[in-house]
Design a protein around this motif. Sequence first.
Motif, PDB file in Angstrom:
ATOM      1  N   ASN A  58       0.865  -1.167   0.000  1.00  0.00           N
ATOM      2  CA  ASN A  58       0.000   0.000   0.000  1.00  0.00           C
ATOM      3  C   ASN A  58       0.913   1.231   0.000  1.00  0.00           C
ATOM      4  O   ASN A  58       1.467   1.611   1.030  1.00  0.00           O
ATOM      5  CB  ASN A  58      -0.914  -0.009   1.222  1.00  0.00           C
ATOM      6  CG  ASN A  58      -1.836   1.176   1.263  1.00  0.00           C
ATOM      7  OD1 ASN A  58      -1.734   2.095   0.452  1.00  0.00           O
ATOM      8  ND2 ASN A  58      -2.748   1.174   2.216  1.00  0.00           N
ATOM      9  N   HIS A  59       1.075   1.835  -1.163  1.00  0.00           N
ATOM     10  CA  HIS A  59       1.974   2.978  -1.287  1.00  0.00           C
ATOM     11  C   HIS A  59       1.421   4.252  -0.657  1.00  0.00           C
ATOM     12  O   HIS A  59       2.148   5.233  -0.517  1.00  0.00           O
ATOM     13  CB  HIS A  59       2.295   3.237  -2.766  1.00  0.00           C
ATOM     14  CG  HIS A  59       3.091   2.129  -3.380  1.00  0.00           C
ATOM     15  ND1 HIS A  59       2.680   1.466  -4.495  1.00  0.00           N
ATOM     16  CD2 HIS A  59       4.260   1.558  -3.019  1.00  0.00           C
ATOM     17  CE1 HIS A  59       3.578   0.544  -4.811  1.00  0.00           C
ATOM     18  NE2 HIS A  59       4.538   0.577  -3.923  1.00  0.00           N
ATOM     19  N   LYS A  60       0.156   4.254  -0.289  1.00  0.00           N
ATOM     20  CA  LYS A  60      -0.463   5.457   0.281  1.00  0.00           C
ATOM     21  C   LYS A  60      -0.651   5.361   1.788  1.00  0.00           C
ATOM     22  O   LYS A  60      -1.252   6.225   2.391  1.00  0.00           O
ATOM     23  CB  LYS A  60      -1.825   5.695  -0.381  1.00  0.00           C
ATOM     24  CG  LYS A  60      -1.702   5.969  -1.876  1.00  0.00           C
ATOM     25  CD  LYS A  60      -3.054   6.144  -2.497  1.00  0.00           C
ATOM     26  CE  LYS A  60      -2.916   6.358  -3.997  1.00  0.00           C
ATOM     27  NZ  LYS A  60      -4.205   6.502  -4.651  1.00  0.00           N
ATOM     28  N   CYS A  61      -0.110   4.317   2.397  1.00  0.00           N
ATOM     29  CA  CYS A  61      -0.332   4.109   3.829  1.00  0.00           C
ATOM     30  C   CYS A  61       0.498   5.086   4.665  1.00  0.00           C
ATOM     31  O   CYS A  61       1.467   5.677   4.184  1.00  0.00           O
ATOM     32  CB  CYS A  61       0.035   2.679   4.213  1.00  0.00           C
ATOM     33  SG  CYS A  61       1.802   2.336   4.123  1.00  0.00           S
ATOM     34  N   PHE A  62       0.116   5.232   5.922  1.00  0.00           N
ATOM     35  CA  PHE A  62       0.918   5.992   6.874  1.00  0.00           C
ATOM     36  C   PHE A  62       2.110   5.116   7.226  1.00  0.00           C
ATOM     37  O   PHE A  62       1.951   4.000   7.714  1.00  0.00           O
ATOM     38  CB  PHE A  62       0.100   6.333   8.127  1.00  0.00           C
ATOM     39  CG  PHE A  62       0.929   6.945   9.217  1.00  0.00           C
ATOM     40  CD1 PHE A  62       1.456   8.219   9.059  1.00  0.00           C
ATOM     41  CD2 PHE A  62       1.191   6.256  10.380  1.00  0.00           C
ATOM     42  CE1 PHE A  62       2.233   8.797  10.054  1.00  0.00           C
ATOM     43  CE2 PHE A  62       1.970   6.825  11.381  1.00  0.00           C
ATOM     44  CZ  PHE A  62       2.484   8.093  11.213  1.00  0.00           C
ATOM     45  N   SER A  63       3.302   5.578   6.975  1.00  0.00           N
ATOM     46  CA  SER A  63       4.480   4.737   7.118  1.00  0.00           C
ATOM     47  C   SER A  63       5.079   4.731   8.523  1.00  0.00           C
ATOM     48  O   SER A  63       5.974   3.947   8.803  1.00  0.00           O
ATOM     49  CB  SER A  63       5.548   5.167   6.115  1.00  0.00           C
ATOM     50  OG  SER A  63       5.890   6.521   6.311  1.00  0.00           O
ATOM     51  N   LYS A 111       8.473   7.221   3.496  1.00  0.00           N
ATOM     52  CA  LYS A 111       7.322   7.242   2.584  1.00  0.00           C
ATOM     53  C   LYS A 111       7.790   7.346   1.124  1.00  0.00           C
ATOM     54  O   LYS A 111       7.241   6.724   0.229  1.00  0.00           O
ATOM     55  CB  LYS A 111       6.397   8.397   2.942  1.00  0.00           C
ATOM     56  CG  LYS A 111       5.074   8.356   2.214  1.00  0.00           C
ATOM     57  CD  LYS A 111       4.122   9.368   2.835  1.00  0.00           C
ATOM     58  CE  LYS A 111       2.764   9.333   2.205  1.00  0.00           C
ATOM     59  NZ  LYS A 111       1.967   8.181   2.519  1.00  0.00           N
ATOM     60  N   ALA A 143       7.163   4.405  -1.854  1.00  0.00           N
ATOM     61  CA  ALA A 143       6.561   4.692  -3.163  1.00  0.00           C
ATOM     62  C   ALA A 143       7.358   4.076  -4.304  1.00  0.00           C
ATOM     63  O   ALA A 143       6.815   3.834  -5.381  1.00  0.00           O
ATOM     64  CB  ALA A 143       6.436   6.204  -3.360  1.00  0.00           C
ATOM     65  N   ARG A 183       4.616  -2.823  -7.056  1.00  0.00           N
ATOM     66  CA  ARG A 183       3.209  -2.912  -6.646  1.00  0.00           C
ATOM     67  C   ARG A 183       2.948  -4.153  -5.798  1.00  0.00           C
ATOM     68  O   ARG A 183       2.162  -4.128  -4.867  1.00  0.00           O
ATOM     69  CB  ARG A 183       2.340  -2.930  -7.900  1.00  0.00           C
ATOM     70  CG  ARG A 183       0.876  -2.770  -7.617  1.00  0.00           C
ATOM     71  CD  ARG A 183       0.094  -2.528  -8.910  1.00  0.00           C
ATOM     72  NE  ARG A 183      -1.261  -2.954  -8.706  1.00  0.00           N
ATOM     73  CZ  ARG A 183      -1.807  -4.044  -9.245  1.00  0.00           C
ATOM     74  NH1 ARG A 183      -1.125  -4.794 -10.051  1.00  0.00           N
ATOM     75  NH2 ARG A 183      -3.052  -4.361  -8.988  1.00  0.00           N
TER      76      ARG A 183
END
Length: 79
Positions: free
Chosen positions: A10-15, A21, A25, A29
């Motif tokens: 999940n590239h949009k998650c809170f890291s 972050k 990205a 995938r």
Amino acid sequence: ETWCPKIYFNHKCFSGPYLSKFRIAELPRCVGPGPIVLVMKEVLSMLINVAYKSCRVLRELQLDGPSNPSMHQQHLKAK
């Protein structure tokens, strides 16, 4: 040998405070499918390598206490 399906990042998650972050990205995938030992080793290695301090993430993943004989233990190293 146990087979693992694709594992997606999940590239949009809170890291959180440990993972970059920007570097998350850049991860692919997904990883897999394949033998679970190989897929999980690849996923964990990738996460360790996107850490600000890889030794800190390794410490978080480290087994505390005795190992369970029914589990597979894997040794990982960081850059």
